[in-house]
Design an enzyme around this catalytic site. Structure first.
Site, short mmCIF file in Angstrom:
data_model
loop_
_atom_site.label_atom_id
_atom_site.label_comp_id
_atom_site.label_asym_id
_atom_site.label_seq_id
_atom_site.Cartn_x
_atom_site.Cartn_y
_atom_site.Cartn_z
N ARG A 136 0.82 -1.23 0.00
CA ARG A 136 0.00 0.00 0.00
C ARG A 136 0.84 1.27 0.00
O ARG A 136 0.41 2.33 0.46
CB ARG A 136 -0.99 0.01 1.18
N LYS A 158 3.82 11.86 -11.00
CA LYS A 158 2.94 11.11 -11.91
C LYS A 158 3.61 9.78 -12.22
O LYS A 158 4.75 9.75 -12.71
CB LYS A 158 2.75 11.88 -13.22
N GLU A 200 11.45 19.12 -23.94
CA GLU A 200 10.78 19.40 -22.66
C GLU A 200 11.46 20.58 -21.94
O GLU A 200 10.83 21.28 -21.16
CB GLU A 200 10.78 18.15 -21.76
N LYS A 242 8.95 23.44 -12.68
CA LYS A 242 7.98 22.35 -12.48
C LYS A 242 7.59 22.25 -11.01
O LYS A 242 6.41 22.05 -10.69
CB LYS A 242 8.54 21.02 -12.99
N GLU A 252 -3.23 18.12 -10.94
CA GLU A 252 -3.61 18.61 -12.27
C GLU A 252 -5.09 18.94 -12.40
O GLU A 252 -5.79 18.42 -13.26
CB GLU A 252 -3.19 17.59 -13.34
N ASN A 260 1.42 20.49 -20.19
CA ASN A 260 1.07 19.67 -21.35
C ASN A 260 1.11 20.46 -22.66
O ASN A 260 0.55 20.02 -23.66
CB ASN A 260 -0.31 19.05 -21.15
N HIS A 263 1.30 18.65 -25.90
CA HIS A 263 1.05 17.22 -25.65
C HIS A 263 -0.26 16.71 -26.25
O HIS A 263 -0.34 15.53 -26.58
CB HIS A 263 1.08 16.93 -24.14
#
Ligand code: NAD
Ligand code: GLY
Length: 385
Positions: A136, A158, A200, A242, A252, A260, A263
């Site tokens: 977990r 992410k 990026e 970032k 987000e 993005n 993207h």
């Protein structure tokens, strides 16, 4: 931002930058600089305690950068084991997730132990997701080894694997406990991967920092020429940008969508190209950003000439900016691209989310893109030579 440490062996460590990601009880630091892998165990013990570490990496990275990390951990009895996976996007699958979770559990990692992701975005996303579900939730350390992973995927939590329905559809937000971005490892990165990562890097300038974009137009060649100081500075500026966005929108629901830029267009092209070496993620993002600027300009949102300026910089860095530059004879249709765009995770109430621009460094989020002009735009883009 810069600090200098002294190791217990009294050997002065190289100076490195420390960028915090301010997420209250999940706050962590991104350390950036040369030589961080060699001293990884010292940093991990200092920040995370006397833990055992299970490493996940890929075959390319293992051949080049695993030995010093294993040696550093083993010297203090902190190495629990290593899993070496096949490189490539196909590794971000449920099958490999099962293999990695089983392998890490078999190492006997306890709740307080950690997983180390040593590799690019593929390994970071997969190992991070594995860490989020084992017992977990285990803590994990990102040791990103591509430029893309250092400036983007290793920061922000992410994690995901791909579904047969689309990219990154099975995943979790699970923040790392520490990120060690050792800029030395970038010297072994293939030139094409370095360029893809640079897409990026430029993204941060284009979405919100005109001064950084201008700095890049002056210095980008030195980033590819192993100028360690400028490379470290570029990584730091991206990570700081970032970190600021993630700190105000971790999951987000707003501002994080700005990351993005390029993207929505780019992901559709990547999916159409089959997530293959035909089109790397960063290359798809470069074409997508050029398209976002062209679309914005055609819609009268940003001054004439902006899109050409941006495309010229991306091209100068060796990146594609047009669909016609994708290798191979076939081309997508507008319908295929629209269908793939509609799979995007940011679709809300049936409307796609786009990141458009009012100029360089001035991106904004919108759902006000109508289907007819979008289709006409894509048809023109597909026809462009
Ligand atoms: P990658 O992990 O596939 O690495 C690219 C290639 O470089 C691989 O062959 C790898 O083995 C090799 N490599 C890695 N480090 C190396 C080194 N130092 N020297 C030599 N070779 C090295 O690709 P990537 O571009 O790092 O990451 C792409 C992935 O990241 C995609 O799956 C994308 O979805 C994901 N991503 C995630 C986020 C996020 O926020 N989680 C953000 C952007 C991208
Ligand atoms: N790479 C986009 C994000 O982390 O949100």
């Amino acid at each position: 931002m810069t600090e200098t440490t002294t190791t217990p062996q009294s050997r002065p460590a190289p100076p490195f930058a420390a960028v915090p990601v301010e997420l209250a009880e999940r706050r962590y630091e991104v350390l950036i600089g040369p030589g961080l892998i060699r001293d990884a165990v010292t940093t991990i013990e200092r920040l995370l305690g006397p833990v055992r570490c299970g490493i996940v990496t890929d075959r390319h990275v293992a051949a080049l950068h695993l030995a010093p990390l294993e040696a550093s951990l083993a010297a203090r009895g902190r190495h629990a084991g290593t899993l070496v996976l096949e490189p490539g996007e196909a590794t971000k699958s449920m099958e490999r997730l099962a293999e990695v979770t089983d392998g890490l559990i078999a190492m006997g990692l306890e709740r307080s132990d950690i997983v180390i992701a040593l590799g690019g975005g593929v390994i970071g996303d997969l190992a991070g997701f594995a860490a989020s579900v084992i017992r977990r939730g285990l803590r994990y350390v990102q040791i990103p080894t591509t430029l893309l992973a250092q400036v983007d995927s290793s920061v922000g939590g992410k994690t995901a694997v791909n579904s047969r329905h689309g990219k990154n559809l099975i995943g979790a937000f699970h923040q790392p406990a520490l990120v060690l971005a050792d800029t030395d490892v970038l010297s072994t990165l293939p030139a094409r991967e370095m360029r893809a990562g640079y897409a990026e890097v430029v993204k941060y300038g284009l979405l919100g920092d005109r001064r950084f974009y201008d700095w890049l137009t002056t210095h980008h060649a030195s980033l590819f020429g192993n100028d360690a100081a400028r490379l470290t500075e570029a990584v730091c500026r991206c990570v700081a940008a970032k970190a600021a966005i993630v700190a105000r929108d971790e999951t987000e629901t707003g501002d994080r969508m700005l990351l993005n830029l390029g993207h929505t267009f780019g992901h559709a092209l990547e999916a159409w190209a089959g997530y293959s070496s035909r089109l790397l993620h960063g290359e798809a993002v470069a074409i997508g950003m050029a398209q976002a600027f062209r679309y914005s300009e055609q819609a009268g949102l940003c001054p004439p000439g902006t899109a050409a300026t941006v495309a010229a910089h991306l091209a100068a860095a060796g990146l594609p900016t047009r669909i016609s530059e994708i290798a191979g004879p076939d081309r997508p249709t507008a319908d295929e691209l629209l269908r793939l765009m509609s799979q995007d995770k940011k679709v809300k109430a049936g409307r796609m989310t786009f990141i458009l621009v009012r100029g360089i460094g001035e991106a904004f989020i919108t759902r006000e893109v109508e289907m007819a002009p979008l289709r006409a735009f894509l048809e023109a883009e597909i026809g462009l030579r």
